[in-house]
Scaffold this active site. Structure first.
Site, PDB file in Angstrom:
ATOM      1  N   GLY A  69      11.214  -1.670   5.437  1.00  0.00           N
ATOM      2  CA  GLY A  69      11.128  -2.583   6.575  1.00  0.00           C
ATOM      3  C   GLY A  69      10.513  -3.919   6.196  1.00  0.00           C
ATOM      4  O   GLY A  69       9.838  -4.553   7.020  1.00  0.00           O
ATOM      5  N   TYR A 107      -3.374   4.543  17.683  1.00  0.00           N
ATOM      6  CA  TYR A 107      -3.127   5.704  18.556  1.00  0.00           C
ATOM      7  C   TYR A 107      -2.622   6.929  17.777  1.00  0.00           C
ATOM      8  O   TYR A 107      -2.362   7.966  18.371  1.00  0.00           O
ATOM      9  CB  TYR A 107      -2.232   5.334  19.747  1.00  0.00           C
ATOM     10  CG  TYR A 107      -0.844   4.804  19.454  1.00  0.00           C
ATOM     11  CD1 TYR A 107       0.136   5.598  18.863  1.00  0.00           C
ATOM     12  CD2 TYR A 107      -0.505   3.501  19.809  1.00  0.00           C
ATOM     13  CE1 TYR A 107       1.404   5.121  18.614  1.00  0.00           C
ATOM     14  CE2 TYR A 107       0.768   3.001  19.558  1.00  0.00           C
ATOM     15  CZ  TYR A 107       1.720   3.818  18.964  1.00  0.00           C
ATOM     16  OH  TYR A 107       2.992   3.348  18.729  1.00  0.00           O
TER      17      TYR A 107
HETATM   18  C1  HXC Z   1      14.351   5.401  26.608  1.00  0.00           C
HETATM   19  C2  HXC Z   1      15.797   4.954  24.854  1.00  0.00           C
HETATM   20  C3  HXC Z   1      15.356   3.607  24.812  1.00  0.00           C
HETATM   21  C4  HXC Z   1      14.335   3.204  25.750  1.00  0.00           C
HETATM   22  C5  HXC Z   1      16.862   3.880  23.282  1.00  0.00           C
HETATM   23  N1  HXC Z   1      16.743   5.062  23.906  1.00  0.00           N
HETATM   24  N2  HXC Z   1      16.024   2.975  23.805  1.00  0.00           N
HETATM   25  N3  HXC Z   1      15.298   5.835  25.736  1.00  0.00           N
HETATM   26  N4  HXC Z   1      13.859   4.127  26.611  1.00  0.00           N
HETATM   27  N5  HXC Z   1      13.846   1.989  25.750  1.00  0.00           N
HETATM   28  C6  HXC Z   1      17.466   6.283  23.609  1.00  0.00           C
HETATM   29  C7  HXC Z   1      18.964   6.097  23.709  1.00  0.00           C
HETATM   30  O1  HXC Z   1      19.376   6.238  25.060  1.00  0.00           O
HETATM   31  C8  HXC Z   1      19.490   7.253  22.838  1.00  0.00           C
HETATM   32  O2  HXC Z   1      19.468   8.492  23.492  1.00  0.00           O
HETATM   33  C9  HXC Z   1      18.422   7.333  21.743  1.00  0.00           C
HETATM   34  O3  HXC Z   1      17.266   6.667  22.248  1.00  0.00           O
HETATM   35  C10 HXC Z   1      18.856   6.660  20.461  1.00  0.00           C
HETATM   36  O4  HXC Z   1      19.467   5.450  20.790  1.00  0.00           O
HETATM   37  P1  HXC Z   1      20.157   4.542  19.728  1.00  0.00           P
HETATM   38  O5  HXC Z   1      21.180   3.768  20.450  1.00  0.00           O
HETATM   39  O6  HXC Z   1      20.506   5.315  18.503  1.00  0.00           O
HETATM   40  O7  HXC Z   1      18.979   3.664  19.335  1.00  0.00           O
HETATM   41  P2  HXC Z   1      18.805   2.145  19.602  1.00  0.00           P
HETATM   42  O8  HXC Z   1      18.386   1.915  21.002  1.00  0.00           O
HETATM   43  O9  HXC Z   1      19.993   1.413  19.044  1.00  0.00           O
HETATM   44  O10 HXC Z   1      17.618   1.828  18.647  1.00  0.00           O
HETATM   45  C11 HXC Z   1      16.338   2.408  18.779  1.00  0.00           C
HETATM   46  C12 HXC Z   1      15.532   1.977  17.580  1.00  0.00           C
HETATM   47  C13 HXC Z   1      15.513   0.437  17.591  1.00  0.00           C
HETATM   48  C14 HXC Z   1      16.216   2.529  16.319  1.00  0.00           C
HETATM   49  C15 HXC Z   1      14.157   2.553  17.677  1.00  0.00           C
HETATM   50  O11 HXC Z   1      14.752   0.002  18.667  1.00  0.00           O
HETATM   51  C16 HXC Z   1      15.038  -0.129  16.325  1.00  0.00           C
HETATM   52  O12 HXC Z   1      15.803  -0.439  15.443  1.00  0.00           O
HETATM   53  N6  HXC Z   1      13.708  -0.292  16.163  1.00  0.00           N
HETATM   54  C17 HXC Z   1      13.130  -0.825  14.938  1.00  0.00           C
HETATM   55  C18 HXC Z   1      12.131  -1.883  15.228  1.00  0.00           C
HETATM   56  C19 HXC Z   1      10.943  -1.401  16.099  1.00  0.00           C
HETATM   57  O13 HXC Z   1      11.079  -0.551  16.956  1.00  0.00           O
HETATM   58  N7  HXC Z   1       9.766  -2.028  15.823  1.00  0.00           N
HETATM   59  C20 HXC Z   1       8.582  -1.755  16.584  1.00  0.00           C
HETATM   60  C21 HXC Z   1       7.585  -1.147  15.713  1.00  0.00           C
HETATM   61  S1  HXC Z   1       5.976  -1.300  16.506  1.00  0.00           S
HETATM   62  P3  HXC Z   1      20.793   9.133  24.208  1.00  0.00           P
HETATM   63  O14 HXC Z   1      20.390  10.525  24.515  1.00  0.00           O
HETATM   64  O15 HXC Z   1      20.990   8.263  25.426  1.00  0.00           O
HETATM   65  O16 HXC Z   1      21.888   9.011  23.197  1.00  0.00           O
HETATM   66  C22 HXC Z   1       5.162   0.148  16.409  1.00  0.00           C
HETATM   67  C23 HXC Z   1       3.742   0.257  16.861  1.00  0.00           C
HETATM   68  C24 HXC Z   1       3.261  -0.857  17.745  1.00  0.00           C
HETATM   69  O17 HXC Z   1       5.669   1.094  15.950  1.00  0.00           O
HETATM   70  C25 HXC Z   1       1.869  -0.654  18.297  1.00  0.00           C
HETATM   71  C26 HXC Z   1       1.403  -1.880  19.083  1.00  0.00           C
HETATM   72  C27 HXC Z   1      -0.064  -1.923  19.338  1.00  0.00           C
HETATM   73  P1  NAP Z   2       9.320  -4.743  13.039  1.00  0.00           P
HETATM   74  O1  NAP Z   2       9.396  -6.166  12.601  1.00  0.00           O
HETATM   75  O2  NAP Z   2      10.289  -4.252  14.054  1.00  0.00           O
HETATM   76  O3  NAP Z   2       9.426  -3.854  11.719  1.00  0.00           O
HETATM   77  C1  NAP Z   2      10.049  -2.606  11.660  1.00  0.00           C
HETATM   78  C2  NAP Z   2      10.944  -2.602  10.434  1.00  0.00           C
HETATM   79  O4  NAP Z   2      11.425  -1.282  10.212  1.00  0.00           O
HETATM   80  C3  NAP Z   2      12.173  -3.515  10.566  1.00  0.00           C
HETATM   81  O5  NAP Z   2      12.172  -4.420   9.480  1.00  0.00           O
HETATM   82  C4  NAP Z   2      13.361  -2.561  10.480  1.00  0.00           C
HETATM   83  O6  NAP Z   2      14.419  -3.177   9.730  1.00  0.00           O
HETATM   84  C5  NAP Z   2      12.758  -1.373   9.747  1.00  0.00           C
HETATM   85  N1  NAP Z   2      13.449  -0.117  10.047  1.00  0.00           N
HETATM   86  C6  NAP Z   2      13.632   0.456  11.267  1.00  0.00           C
HETATM   87  N2  NAP Z   2      14.334   1.576  11.155  1.00  0.00           N
HETATM   88  C7  NAP Z   2      14.599   1.750   9.824  1.00  0.00           C
HETATM   89  C8  NAP Z   2      15.282   2.729   9.067  1.00  0.00           C
HETATM   90  N3  NAP Z   2      15.849   3.794   9.655  1.00  0.00           N
HETATM   91  N4  NAP Z   2      15.346   2.585   7.720  1.00  0.00           N
HETATM   92  C9  NAP Z   2      14.776   1.502   7.107  1.00  0.00           C
HETATM   93  N5  NAP Z   2      14.107   0.553   7.771  1.00  0.00           N
HETATM   94  C10 NAP Z   2      14.020   0.672   9.111  1.00  0.00           C
HETATM   95  O7  NAP Z   2       7.880  -4.404  13.607  1.00  0.00           O
HETATM   96  P2  NAP Z   2       6.401  -4.659  13.060  1.00  0.00           P
HETATM   97  O8  NAP Z   2       5.579  -4.948  14.241  1.00  0.00           O
HETATM   98  O9  NAP Z   2       6.405  -5.598  11.922  1.00  0.00           O
HETATM   99  O10 NAP Z   2       6.004  -3.205  12.528  1.00  0.00           O
HETATM  100  C11 NAP Z   2       5.696  -2.960  11.163  1.00  0.00           C
HETATM  101  C12 NAP Z   2       4.814  -1.734  11.056  1.00  0.00           C
HETATM  102  O11 NAP Z   2       3.564  -1.990  11.689  1.00  0.00           O
HETATM  103  C13 NAP Z   2       5.375  -0.490  11.745  1.00  0.00           C
HETATM  104  O12 NAP Z   2       5.053   0.650  10.976  1.00  0.00           O
HETATM  105  C14 NAP Z   2       4.646  -0.444  13.048  1.00  0.00           C
HETATM  106  O13 NAP Z   2       4.584   0.839  13.581  1.00  0.00           O
HETATM  107  C15 NAP Z   2       3.282  -0.951  12.594  1.00  0.00           C
HETATM  108  N6  NAP Z   2       2.427  -1.455  13.671  1.00  0.00           N
HETATM  109  C16 NAP Z   2       2.712  -2.653  14.247  1.00  0.00           C
HETATM  110  C17 NAP Z   2       1.869  -3.132  15.219  1.00  0.00           C
HETATM  111  C18 NAP Z   2       2.089  -4.480  15.851  1.00  0.00           C
HETATM  112  O14 NAP Z   2       1.343  -4.829  16.754  1.00  0.00           O
HETATM  113  N7  NAP Z   2       3.052  -5.244  15.421  1.00  0.00           N
HETATM  114  C19 NAP Z   2       0.757  -2.394  15.617  1.00  0.00           C
HETATM  115  C20 NAP Z   2       0.520  -1.156  15.023  1.00  0.00           C
HETATM  116  C21 NAP Z   2       1.359  -0.698  14.027  1.00  0.00           C
HETATM  117  P3  NAP Z   2      15.967  -2.884   9.996  1.00  0.00           P
HETATM  118  O15 NAP Z   2      16.196  -3.050  11.447  1.00  0.00           O
HETATM  119  O16 NAP Z   2      16.664  -3.876   9.114  1.00  0.00           O
HETATM  120  O17 NAP Z   2      16.209  -1.476   9.516  1.00  0.00           O
END
Ligand code: HXC
Ligand code: NAP
Length: 284
Positions: free
Chosen positions: A16, A149
């Site tokens: 990522g 968390y």
């Molecule tokens: C409920 C949801 C949903 C939502 C998707 N789904 N979004 N359900 N609420 N908001 C459901 C879909 O309906 C589907 O189920 C299943 O999840 C999978 O959907 P996909 O279409 O395959 O997934 P998609 O929505 O395309 O992508 C989900 C994801 C995407 C892969 C998680 O959001 C992603 O690429 N995320 C990477 C970046 C990210 O999330 N970064 C944040 C990290 S921050 P069904 O049954 O309907 O098929 C972090 C900590 C932060 O981790 C802490 C802050 C303090």
């Molecule tokens: P982000 O920019 O959305 O980073 C998530 C990265 O994960 C993206 O670059 C995404 O790239 C990659 N990723 C998602 N699914 C993947 C898969 N299946 N295979 C390979 N790569 C995948 O979010 P961020 O805030 O920088 O988060 C980075 C890390 O910090 C995460 O572990 C998150 O849980 C942690 N964190 C963030 C916060 C915050 O406040 N930002 C707080 C606590 C913890 P692609 O879409 O190209 O795959």
């Protein structure tokens, strides 16, 4: 803060690494003379990031398309990295997925998609890299990005909380088991750091001020603060730190946990009244 060659000759594989905190850590590592692999699903994002980071730092970045949920693909990414750089010294498990939702509204697929990226993705990379390091008798380090968390638990992000807790436990378990091979492992638990990925998905509109109010320092984290901590934890200077989870959240989770911390809403007059009440009670 650091000597400019702190990470010279280190090769760091960042999952990522094309966006958000992964990208910021990659940039800091390059500034400190490391070479980096950035690996995630979207090759066009990775290529753009690699180009920008190489121009900004003069360092070397290898972008690789990888879905961490696929173990064979992880092995292939490791092979490609070894072919390109000769060795990998550090694995940074940073890739994640998350969304905010009442748990009862989630389908089983929604649970799978998050836990597969976070937990399965992290053990896939750790296992593949660990086997390679052990076989080639190379010492190495792993750094895992979890969340606060992972320890406290949290409603509305339950799949993420479960998966991050698993990654945290993997960190503590393998730190002990693999120390005999010269492989050490730590984690960082960040509080809120604005990134497009996290902010757009996790912050309900209009609630940013509420988030900030929960933090004793009354501000969110800056990427450079986390990147510097990560640089220290992957450097040779921190080799005796093993199995630790280091929180970087401005005191946020402790504020929520401390019994009397909510009293910071009291005015000086209310504190005076409180003192009088206590003194009166003491005289009884
Ligand atoms: C409920 C949801 C949903 C939502 C998707 N789904 N979004 N359900 N609420 N908001 C459901 C879909 O309906 C589907 O189920 C299943 O999840 C999978 O959907 P996909 O279409 O395959 O997934 P998609 O929505 O395309 O992508 C989900 C994801 C995407 C892969 C998680 O959001 C992603 O690429 N995320 C990477 C970046 C990210 O999330 N970064 C944040 C990290 S921050 P069904 O049954 O309907 O098929 C972090 C900590 C932060 O981790 C802490 C802050 C303090
Ligand atoms: P982000 O920019 O959305 O980073 C998530 C990265 O994960 C993206 O670059 C995404 O790239 C990659 N990723 C998602 N699914 C993947 C898969 N299946 N295979 C390979 N790569 C995948 O979010 P961020 O805030 O920088 O988060 C980075 C890390 O910090 C995460 O572990 C998150 O849980 C942690 N964190 C963030 C916060 C915050 O406040 N930002 C707080 C606590 C913890 P692609 O879409 O190209 O795959």
């Amino acid at each position: 803060m650091f000597q400019s060659d702190l990470l010279k000759d280190k090769v760091i594989f960042i999952t990522g690494g094309g966006t958000g905190l992964g990208r910021s850590m990659a940039q800091r590592f390059l500034e400190l003379q490391a070479k980096v692999v950035i690996a995630s699903r979207r090759m066009e994002v990775l290529k753009a990031t690699a180009h920008e980071l190489m121009s900004a730092t003069g360092g070397e970045v290898l972008p690789l398309a990888l879905d961490v949920r696929d173990y064979k693909a992880v092995e292939s990414a490791l092979d490609q990295s070894l072919k390109h750089f000769g060795s990998i010294d550090i694995l940074l498990n940073n890739a994640a997925g998350n969304f905010v939702s009442p748990t009862e509204a989630l389908s089983h697929k929604a649970f799978d998609v998050i836990t597969d990226i976070v937990l399965k993705g992290s053990y896939n990379t750790t296992l593949a890299f660990g086997k390679h390091w052990i076989k080639s008798r190379q010492s190495a380090r792993v750094l895992n990005i979890v969340t606060t968390y992972a320890t406290t638990g949290s409603g509305y992000v339950v799949p993420s909380a479960i998966a991050k807790a698993g990654v945290q436990t993997m960190t503590k378990s393998l730190a002990v088991e693999w120390a005999k091979y010269g492989i050490t492992m730590n984690a960082i638990a960040p509080g809120p750091f604005p990134t497009e990925g996290a902010w757009d998905r996790l912050l309900p509109p209009g609630l940013e001020a509420k988030f900030i109010d929960r933090i004793p320092l009354k501000r969110v984290g800056e990427h450079i603060e986390l990147a510097n901590l990560a640089a220290y934890l992957v450097s040779d200077q921190s080799q005796y730190i093993n199995g630790e989870v280091i929180t970087i959240d401005g005191g946020e989770w402790l504020k929520g946990a401390g019994e009397f911390n909510f009293l910071d809403v009291l005015s000086p007059a209310e504190w005076k009244a409180m003192e009088l009440q206590v003194r009166k009670a003491n005289k009884k």
